[in-house]
Structures are given as C-alpha cells and as structure tokens.
Design an enzyme around this catalytic site. Structure first.
Site, short mmCIF file in Angstrom:
data_model
loop_
_atom_site.label_atom_id
_atom_site.label_comp_id
_atom_site.label_asym_id
_atom_site.label_seq_id
_atom_site.Cartn_x
_atom_site.Cartn_y
_atom_site.Cartn_z
CG ASP A 126 -19.74 1.03 15.25
OD1 ASP A 126 -19.70 0.21 14.32
OD2 ASP A 126 -20.36 2.12 15.18
CD GLU A 144 -23.89 0.83 10.27
OE1 GLU A 144 -24.72 1.00 9.37
OE2 GLU A 144 -24.21 0.59 11.44
ZN LIG Z 1 -25.30 -2.85 11.77
#
Ligand SMILES: [Zn+2]
Length: 385
Positions: A74, A140
């Site tokens: 992501d 994340e």
């Molecule tokens: Zn990163």
C-alpha cells in the site's frame, strides 16, 4: 534470464494500491511467486470501523531456517497528480530514475527482494537450503490494524515460524548502504488534565485557575528522561498541544489540558515510563493541584536487534556490493518491525528514503540493481552458513 527488479517495480507502481485498496499489487505478486513454485496465501482482515485489507503470505521450502522478507504494497495518496513531473502511477523511467508513488516506500524494495529470491532459486534449481518467505501487507500506511499484526498471528496459527526477517523499508539516509535500521524507539501518547474551579476573572479568590497547575506540571515534565543507551539517543517528551478552549475574556476556566508524545528508548518499558511521568507530576504538584493523566493505548513498543551474526551478515553483504560500511541506526519513526520483533529478530534495509511520501517520489535505477544484488548476497550467505 535473471529476474528484473525494474520491471517488477514498474508493474507494482502501476497498481493504484492507495491504502486500503489492493489495486492489483498483491495479485501481481501472487502470480509471480506462484509461477516460481511458492505456496501463496491471501488473507483479508477486517474489523468494525476499519476498511477490510488484503494481505499476502508466500513460502517456498518446508524446513528451517525460514528467512522472511516483509513489506507493504500500500502507498500514501499521490496528492495533486498534476504537479508530478511523471504521473504517480505510471512507473515511468527518466534520466536513469524510476518515478512513481511507492518507488522507494516501498514497492521498489519489494521488487528487489522478490527479484533476488527468484534469482537465487533459479541458480539453486528452484529449491532453497531452508525456506524463503514473503509477508506483504496492504495496511502499513493507514491505521495498521488489518495488516502485519493479524497476518503474523494468522501465520503463527498455521504453525509458521520465522528465524530472521529483513523488512525492506527505505532505511538509507543519503546513499544506498549507509544505514540499517536495527531498532526503533517506542512511542506513547498521553494527555495531562488539570482540574480547577470555574469563576469570574475579577474574583480569582473564588475560583481555582487550572492553568497555573498546568504550567507548573508542563515545566516539570520537560526534564530529561535519560541520557540515551548503547544503541539509542535519549528518550524525549514533547508537548504537542495545550488546550483550555475558553473563548470568554472574563471567565477563569474549570479545566486545562495538554497533550504530549514520548519517543522512548530501551531503558524504559511503557509501564515504567508512565510510572516515572506520574511520579514526577506528583512531586511537582506537591498536593497543590488536582490533575490526572489519560494514556492512549500504544502498540509502538521500543525494539532493538542487538549486533550479532545476522547483523554481521547483512553488513558484509552491503559492504561487498556498495563498498560502504552501514551503521546500525535506531532513529526515526515506527514501522511494522515493532510487530515482527515479537516473532523473530528483524532488520530494516531498503532504498534511500529521501523522496518517500513526496511529489515525484523516485529512485535511481542503479539503486534497484544494487539493492537486488545486496538481498541476493544476504540470501546466499544466509543459506550457506
Ligand atoms: Zn513504508
């Protein structure tokens, strides 16, 4: 033909995987790894109040040691796409650089460790002397709730064990090979609330102004927390906001608050740190002020990977390819390594972080080639021992 990290990175950048969207990035990796005989699993995690997130775990080999490469596909949003000199999701090459959102954080890193593993396997007739795994999350950059934590849990429940992990976050500061992250400070947020008694500003004797107490306690809490440790700089408490919320000119407020964040090193645990802060506040208040602390739950504990055979191996591989002697650093913000450290020792090493999260995020093509060579050497050394 050796696996091409540049082609893999370009394909990944072309997937619009802005948190929490998968954008095709994990499906692309799944296909690539399945073709190299990895067992590939996808796991979607969800929780009330958060978007469901797609994650991937892949493994080749059945025996120990299991070398894990971890990362996230992501990316943060591109912002105003019109001001990028190359479109953020095109994966364009220009002047020996690869442009795009995620080029350094961290689709580039993923492309390098995947290419390195595929290369190593091709040279070994498709079988490692142990196991190689990939743990890739799609959560994340967001709240990090439906990503690495749950994926590690899921893997543990399946009986997966890991011996060592390389997290491919952009760890280098100026040039490739200057820094391995071997730990991170912990992070803790709190609010100090001082209570008083509201009243008319012309009659302070009938009121109790909480701002007096707040000022005294803020001053006391800014004393140094420690002098640092072997691998860490000193812990630090920083006030981020002071709030009374009083719009009235002739009113003494009834309550005053201050928010703060502490970045702490391995001299403290969260519990010990809270005790220390509360003890200092008690001493400073001396019974004169009524106050309380509200602590926000934190999953960002301090962690450190001590120097040893695994760090030596990584340092040697980096030195062989780049000619540089990387330093083991513990500076900067938190990362998913804070979760991985509960399962195995983890180092962070990836590209140069300078353009991460910026407009025109980009990496020199040469760095992708060199980083792939470094990961390849790490894998070779790891399974040779
Ligand atoms: Zn990163």
């Amino acid at each position: 033909m050796p696996a091409d990290p540049i082609a893999i990175a370009r394909n990944l950048i072309r997937c619009r995987s802005v948190t929490p969207d998968e954008g095709g990035a994990l499906s692309y990796l799944q296909d690539l790894l399945a073709r190299a005989s990895f067992d590939v699993y996808r796991a979607i995690f969800a929780e009330p109040g958060t978007a469901p997130v797609d994650n991937l775990y892949a493994r080749i080999g059945k025996v120990a040691p299991n070398l894990l490469f971890a990362g996230h596909t992501d990316v943060v949003p591109a912002g105003n796409e019109a001001i990028w000199s190359h479109p953020p999701f095109a994966g364009e090459l220009a002047s020996e650089r690869l442009y795009g959102r995620g080029a350094v954080d961290m689709k580039g890193g993923i492309a390098c460790f995947v290419a390195a593993a595929l290369d190593y396997l091709a040279a070994k007739g498709g079988k490692p002397n142990g196991s190689i795994s990939f743990l890739i999350t799609g959560d994340e950059e967001g709240v990090a709730v439906n990503g690495t934590v749950k994926l590690l849990n899921w893997a543990a429940e399946r009986g997966e064990t890991f011996d060592h992990c390389i997290l491919g976050e952009p760890s280098n500061v100026e040039v490739l090979g200057d820094t391995i992250k071997a730990g991170r400070r912990g992070s803790l947020n709190g609010t100090l609330i001082v209570s008083g008694r509201q009243g008319h500003v012309a009659y302070p004797e009938r009121a109790d102004n909480p701002i007096r107490g707040l000022v005294a306690l803020i001053a006391a809490l800014q004393a140094p927390l420690d002098e640092g440790s072997e691998q860490f700089s000193p812990s630090h408490l920083e006030f981020t906001s002071v709030d009374v919320g009083n719009a009235t000119v002739n009113l003494i407020p009834g309550e005053a608050r201050a928010r703060f964040n502490i970045r702490y090193n391995d001299r403290h645990s969260q519990t010990a740190l809270k005790t220390l802060i509360e003890r200092r506040a008690k001493a400073a208040a001396g019974g004169r002020f009524r106050y309380a602390f509200e602590w926000q739950p934190s999953n960002a504990d301090v962690f450190v990977t001590k120097p040893g055979p695994f760090t030596d191996l990584a340092i040697a591989a980096i030195a062989e390819i780049t000619g540089r002697q990387p330093k083991l650093s513990t500076s900067g913000g938190t990362s998913d390594a804070r979760f991985i450290k509960n399962y195995c020792s983890v180092l962070e090493f990836g590209l140069v972080g300078q353009t991460m999260h910026q407009t025109d995020e980009s990496t020199p093509v040469q760095d992708l080639v060199a980083l792939t060579a470094i990961y390849r050497r790490i894998i070779e050394k790891y399974f040779a021992g």
